[in-house]
Design an enzyme around this catalytic site. Sequence first.
Site, PDB file in Angstrom:
ATOM      1  N   SER A 137       1.144  -1.152   0.035  1.00 28.48           N
ATOM      2  CA  SER A 137      -0.226   0.133  -0.230  1.00 28.48           C
ATOM      3  C   SER A 137       0.961   1.303  -0.380  1.00 28.48           C
ATOM      4  O   SER A 137       2.234   0.877   0.246  1.00 28.48           O
ATOM      5  CB  SER A 137      -0.692  -0.185   1.851  1.00 28.48           C
ATOM      6  N   TYR A 150      -2.207  -0.969  10.636  1.00 32.22           N
ATOM      7  CA  TYR A 150      -2.308  -0.842   9.360  1.00 32.22           C
ATOM      8  C   TYR A 150      -0.702  -0.894   8.927  1.00 32.22           C
ATOM      9  O   TYR A 150      -0.207  -1.475   7.529  1.00 32.22           O
ATOM     10  CB  TYR A 150      -3.555  -0.725   8.637  1.00 32.22           C
TER      11      TYR A 150
END
Length: 252
Positions: A137, A150
């Site tokens: 990501s 995350y």
Amino acid sequence: MSLEGKHALITGGGTGIGLAIAQQLAAQGAEVTITGRRLEMLEKAASDTPRLHPITMDVANPDSVYGGVQKAQEARGGIAICVANAGIAEGKTILKTDIAFWRNMMSINLDGAFLTIQSCLPAMQEAGWGRVIAVSSIAGLKGLKGAPAYTASKHGMIGLIRGLSADYLGKGITFNALCPAYVDTDIVPQNIESIMKRTGMDEASARKIMVGANPHGRLIAPDEVAEAALWLCSESSGSVNGQAIQIAGGEF
């Protein structure tokens, strides 16, 4: 490009980015094992594409990963392309992050990538050719506000890829990470709901925040990520190794 004779395995291959990558690889002739926890969803995804083959697998469970990869290879031969895509995206500030939340995030996003890649590598070593892609990501390259767990998990995936690329230099196997910003997948409604709960915003305002987080002002299509993955599987990408490739609309 032809991927005839190549066996690819994609975790989280029943929806979103994983399914888009699976379809792209299958269109070029690869036999693609798609994995996930829900067989019904995988079978639905594979129903229109004969080269997609569903297998249930929980990336947080080592026995499930080892068994699933073994089953896939017994059916379709050694895996040549491994895409560690399965993951979860959920934000919590550190003071609201308990150890169960932290461990679940790491177990799925980071441990899952490790287990999947570890299981697929022996066949690539034997063949002297392989492509490993981790779907990280943009949060793997920068801090994502309100989501330290995350962010840490996605940074870890890139570290894993870079370490493996150093270990396998000159052995015919490349390791790269894709780092998309907000992609138009099923995770978007979940994130919108989360924003609404945290802030009291209405749905339109919450969606505007997500879209506005991408510098080019729109959500990224799953096929944009899939096209990058397809190129990384080609012979012409053999000198691209250990990279974290941004697909983020101009994010730095």
